[in-house]
Design a protein around this motif. Structure first.
Motif, PDB file in Angstrom:
ATOM      1  N   LEU A  26      -3.512  40.954  -1.165  1.00 58.66           N
ATOM      2  CA  LEU A  26      -3.704  41.312   0.236  1.00 58.66           C
ATOM      3  C   LEU A  26      -4.568  42.562   0.366  1.00 58.66           C
ATOM      4  O   LEU A  26      -5.481  42.632   1.181  1.00 58.66           O
ATOM      5  CB  LEU A  26      -2.342  41.526   0.904  1.00 58.66           C
ATOM      6  N   GLU A  27      -4.286  43.569  -0.480  1.00 53.54           N
ATOM      7  CA  GLU A  27      -5.052  44.811  -0.446  1.00 53.54           C
ATOM      8  C   GLU A  27      -6.515  44.564  -0.828  1.00 53.54           C
ATOM      9  O   GLU A  27      -7.441  45.086  -0.192  1.00 53.54           O
ATOM     10  CB  GLU A  27      -4.418  45.827  -1.400  1.00 53.54           C
ATOM     11  N   ASN A  28      -6.729  43.758  -1.872  1.00 54.43           N
ATOM     12  CA  ASN A  28      -8.101  43.453  -2.294  1.00 54.43           C
ATOM     13  C   ASN A  28      -8.860  42.704  -1.211  1.00 54.43           C
ATOM     14  O   ASN A  28     -10.043  42.945  -0.974  1.00 54.43           O
ATOM     15  CB  ASN A  28      -8.078  42.622  -3.581  1.00 54.43           C
ATOM     16  N   THR A  29      -8.162  41.761  -0.545  1.00 53.27           N
ATOM     17  CA  THR A  29      -8.795  40.996   0.530  1.00 53.27           C
ATOM     18  C   THR A  29      -9.197  41.894   1.694  1.00 53.27           C
ATOM     19  O   THR A  29     -10.297  41.775   2.252  1.00 53.27           O
ATOM     20  CB  THR A  29      -7.847  39.891   1.023  1.00 53.27           C
ATOM     21  N   GLN A  30      -8.282  42.814   2.066  1.00 54.42           N
ATOM     22  CA  GLN A  30      -8.593  43.731   3.161  1.00 54.42           C
ATOM     23  C   GLN A  30      -9.772  44.638   2.806  1.00 54.42           C
ATOM     24  O   GLN A  30     -10.619  44.929   3.653  1.00 54.42           O
ATOM     25  CB  GLN A  30      -7.354  44.572   3.495  1.00 54.42           C
ATOM     26  N   ARG A  31      -9.837  45.082   1.531  1.00 57.96           N
ATOM     27  CA  ARG A  31     -10.954  45.916   1.093  1.00 57.96           C
ATOM     28  C   ARG A  31     -12.268  45.152   1.175  1.00 57.96           C
ATOM     29  O   ARG A  31     -13.298  45.685   1.588  1.00 57.96           O
ATOM     30  CB  ARG A  31     -10.701  46.405  -0.343  1.00 57.96           C
ATOM     31  N   GLU A  32     -12.235  43.877   0.761  1.00 62.26           N
ATOM     32  CA  GLU A  32     -13.432  43.052   0.795  1.00 62.26           C
ATOM     33  C   GLU A  32     -13.896  42.812   2.232  1.00 62.26           C
ATOM     34  O   GLU A  32     -15.099  42.817   2.525  1.00 62.26           O
ATOM     35  CB  GLU A  32     -13.138  41.716   0.101  1.00 62.26           C
ATOM     36  N   ILE A  33     -12.932  42.619   3.134  1.00 64.39           N
ATOM     37  CA  ILE A  33     -13.279  42.418   4.543  1.00 64.39           C
ATOM     38  C   ILE A  33     -13.963  43.657   5.119  1.00 64.39           C
ATOM     39  O   ILE A  33     -14.977  43.562   5.834  1.00 64.39           O
ATOM     40  CB  ILE A  33     -12.024  42.065   5.360  1.00 64.39           C
ATOM     41  N   MET A  34     -13.428  44.837   4.809  1.00 63.49           N
ATOM     42  CA  MET A  34     -14.033  46.082   5.291  1.00 63.49           C
ATOM     43  C   MET A  34     -15.443  46.256   4.737  1.00 63.49           C
ATOM     44  O   MET A  34     -16.357  46.692   5.443  1.00 63.49           O
ATOM     45  CB  MET A  34     -13.154  47.268   4.899  1.00 63.49           C
ATOM     46  N   LYS A  35     -15.620  45.896   3.453  1.00 59.39           N
ATOM     47  CA  LYS A  35     -16.939  46.001   2.835  1.00 59.39           C
ATOM     48  C   LYS A  35     -17.939  45.088   3.541  1.00 59.39           C
ATOM     49  O   LYS A  35     -19.078  45.484   3.831  1.00 59.39           O
ATOM     50  CB  LYS A  35     -16.821  45.645   1.351  1.00 59.39           C
ATOM     51  N   LEU A  36     -17.522  43.853   3.821  1.00 57.30           N
ATOM     52  CA  LEU A  36     -18.394  42.903   4.507  1.00 57.30           C
ATOM     53  C   LEU A  36     -18.719  43.353   5.929  1.00 57.30           C
ATOM     54  O   LEU A  36     -19.843  43.156   6.417  1.00 57.30           O
ATOM     55  CB  LEU A  36     -17.737  41.518   4.528  1.00 57.30           C
ATOM     56  N   LYS A  37     -17.755  43.957   6.599  1.00 62.05           N
ATOM     57  CA  LYS A  37     -18.007  44.473   7.943  1.00 62.05           C
ATOM     58  C   LYS A  37     -19.081  45.553   7.925  1.00 62.05           C
ATOM     59  O   LYS A  37     -19.959  45.601   8.794  1.00 62.05           O
ATOM     60  CB  LYS A  37     -16.706  45.023   8.544  1.00 62.05           C
ATOM     61  N   GLU A  63       3.081  42.177   7.253  1.00 68.97           N
ATOM     62  CA  GLU A  63       2.521  43.167   6.342  1.00 68.97           C
ATOM     63  C   GLU A  63       3.603  44.062   5.766  1.00 68.97           C
ATOM     64  O   GLU A  63       3.599  44.398   4.582  1.00 68.97           O
ATOM     65  CB  GLU A  63       1.461  44.001   7.064  1.00 68.97           C
ATOM     66  N   TYR A  64       4.586  44.454   6.600  1.00 73.01           N
ATOM     67  CA  TYR A  64       5.698  45.268   6.113  1.00 73.01           C
ATOM     68  C   TYR A  64       6.518  44.491   5.083  1.00 73.01           C
ATOM     69  O   TYR A  64       6.893  45.017   4.038  1.00 73.01           O
ATOM     70  CB  TYR A  64       6.600  45.673   7.282  1.00 73.01           C
ATOM     71  N   TYR A  65       6.750  43.207   5.386  1.00 75.06           N
ATOM     72  CA  TYR A  65       7.540  42.378   4.470  1.00 75.06           C
ATOM     73  C   TYR A  65       6.865  42.262   3.111  1.00 75.06           C
ATOM     74  O   TYR A  65       7.488  42.435   2.071  1.00 75.06           O
ATOM     75  CB  TYR A  65       7.737  40.984   5.069  1.00 75.06           C
ATOM     76  N   VAL A  66       5.554  41.948   3.119  1.00 75.42           N
ATOM     77  CA  VAL A  66       4.822  41.783   1.857  1.00 75.42           C
ATOM     78  C   VAL A  66       4.816  43.074   1.064  1.00 75.42           C
ATOM     79  O   VAL A  66       5.044  43.102  -0.137  1.00 75.42           O
ATOM     80  CB  VAL A  66       3.382  41.309   2.134  1.00 75.42           C
TER      81      VAL A  66
END
Length: 425
Positions: free
Chosen positions: A392-403, A373-376
């Motif tokens: 990566l940021e959009n994917t993490q946001r989508e995962i949180m929304k689904l949770k 994550e630091y590298y990216v």
């Protein structure tokens, strides 16, 4: 001599004499000499290379030795000896500089730059290998030479198995192959070859198919392709350079092209050299063509008008001439390379896979290298991969929304089911 300025591109050249210098750096805008690399012998044909963003490599034309210079210093790197098992007939390296690939006679050798280990010794050619090329992503490399064979290798397989077979074996040429060029596209790129048998071939690496064969009436010695793959340039023994529009390919695989005295005056032919063309290169903006010849001249051409803009005179026949990125290390007082170079082993050492690979990071905590994550987050923009952190940021946001949705659905069902059970009782 001019001081190297902040240029996006520079020109590197070498000739057979090494009289004043072994290699030189030129400004493509005005043809001025920017810096030189000296205190070494003349360099062999197609052996001048950039090693990542920190060094210049050049194989001796007479001895089994590779010279290495820091980009910002005219003197060779001290205390580093790059000795090879035989006189180098061709040299290349991976784009990131991790591996150096060399041919000596019909054998291929691969070294790991950071520790000098001899990683592979490949013997599939029958005669001297005189040209090497690596894909832009470093996954594949090609070798060709006097036997007319063009072999495409997987770098991974070559590093892990000395008995590995080539990914592709092309035997369409029946005379020595004189030059190779890989387009962009990694393992699915196109490979361009020219030979003294008067043909220029285009192969597709994904399928291994021969896409196009251009048949000329003169032997061919050099090839280059624009970054857009819209134009192909081939040089020949007469000194002429022919331009072919790849956006208008023939209907069949084979096409005959006329050059020399019988050529059409309206044909896209560059005429200025008096003898064998030994090197061709196209600028990143696709506006200029660079050519070197045994007539001791390097010409910078305007591609549209086919006129010579500048001529770089040398003392002897040209052995290398190409456009290169104008790295910061060309002009800094203190070199800041991305990698270190060690003496090359002349024999392979089998350590059972327990060898230590040294990682050199510049301007970063070494522990961050294994933090994805630091590298990216911190390196993708500088490497031209700015879309990666956004995805990566959009994917993490989508995962949180689904949770959150799953948690709400779980709470809803638990509450209503319990209420229904209590009501039934």
């Amino acid at each position: 001599m001019s001081r190297i300025t902040d240029a996006k591109e520079v020109i590197l050249t070498s000739d057979t004499t090494g009289e004043n210098w072994s290699a030189a750096v030129w400004d493509p805008r005005n043809g001025s000499l920017l810096s030189v690399y000296k205190n070494a012998t003349a360099l062999g044909h197609r052996s001048l290379q950039l090693l990542s963003d920190g060094y210049v490599l050049g194989a001796s034309a007479t001895r089994p030795f590779i010279h290495i210079w820091p980009l910002n210093n005219p003197s060779p790197l001290p205390h580093v000896r790059l000795t090879t098992p035989g006189k180098v007939s061709a040299l290349t390296c991976t784009p990131n500089g991790s591996y150096i690939i060399v041919s000596a006679s019909e054998k291929l050798f691969i070294w790991q730059t950071c520790n000098g280990r001899l990683m592979a010794n490949l013997t599939k050619h029958y005669q001297t290998v005189n040209c090497l090329a690596v894909t832009k992503d470093g996954s594949l490399f090609a070798s060709a030479g006097e036997d007319g064979l063009v072999l495409v290798w997987s770098l991974y397989s070559a590093l892990n198995d000395n008995n590995c077979s080539p990914v592709h074996t092309f035997n369409n040429h029946n005379l020595p192959v004189k030059d190779l060029y890989f387009s962009h596209g990694g393992a699915r790129a196109r490979l361009y070859t020219v030979s003294l048998d008067r043909t220029a071939n285009v192969y597709e690496l994904g399928s291994g198919d021969l896409l196009l064969s251009l048949v000329f009436n003169v032997p061919l010695t050099a090839i280059a392709v624009s970054i857009r793959e819209s134009d192909l340039f081939v040089g020949c023994t007469t000194g002429e350079i022919f331009q072919c529009n790849l956006h208008e390919p023939p209907r069949g695989i084979e096409r005959h092209v006329t050059m020399g005295k019988n050529a059409d005056e309206d044909s896209a032919i560059f005429r200025a050299h008096k003898s064998n063309v030994t090197a061709l290169s196209v600028s990143m903006d696709c506006h200029r063509l660079l050519s070197g010849s045994t007539d001791n001249m390097v010409h910078i051409w305007d591609i549209i008008s086919r006129q010579v803009l500048k001529t770089l005179e040398h003392k002897g026949p040209i052995t290398a001439a190409f456009f290169a990125r104008g790295f910061e290390n060309f002009r800094v007082p203190v070199l800041k390379p991305r990698l270190r170079v060690h003496n090359l082993q002349t024999i392979s050492e089998n350590d059972g896979g327990k060898g230590v690979v040294e990682v050199v990071s510049r301007g970063r905590n070494a522990t961050d290298i294994l933090n994805f994550e630091y590298y990216v987050k911190n390196n993708s923009e500088s490497d031209g991969l700015c879309e990666v952190p956004r995805e990566l940021e959009n994917t993490q946001r989508e995962i949180m929304k689904l949770k959150k949705i799953n948690a709400a659905m779980y709470q809803y069902h638990v509450t209503h089911l319990l209420n229904d059970i209590i009501d039934d009782e």
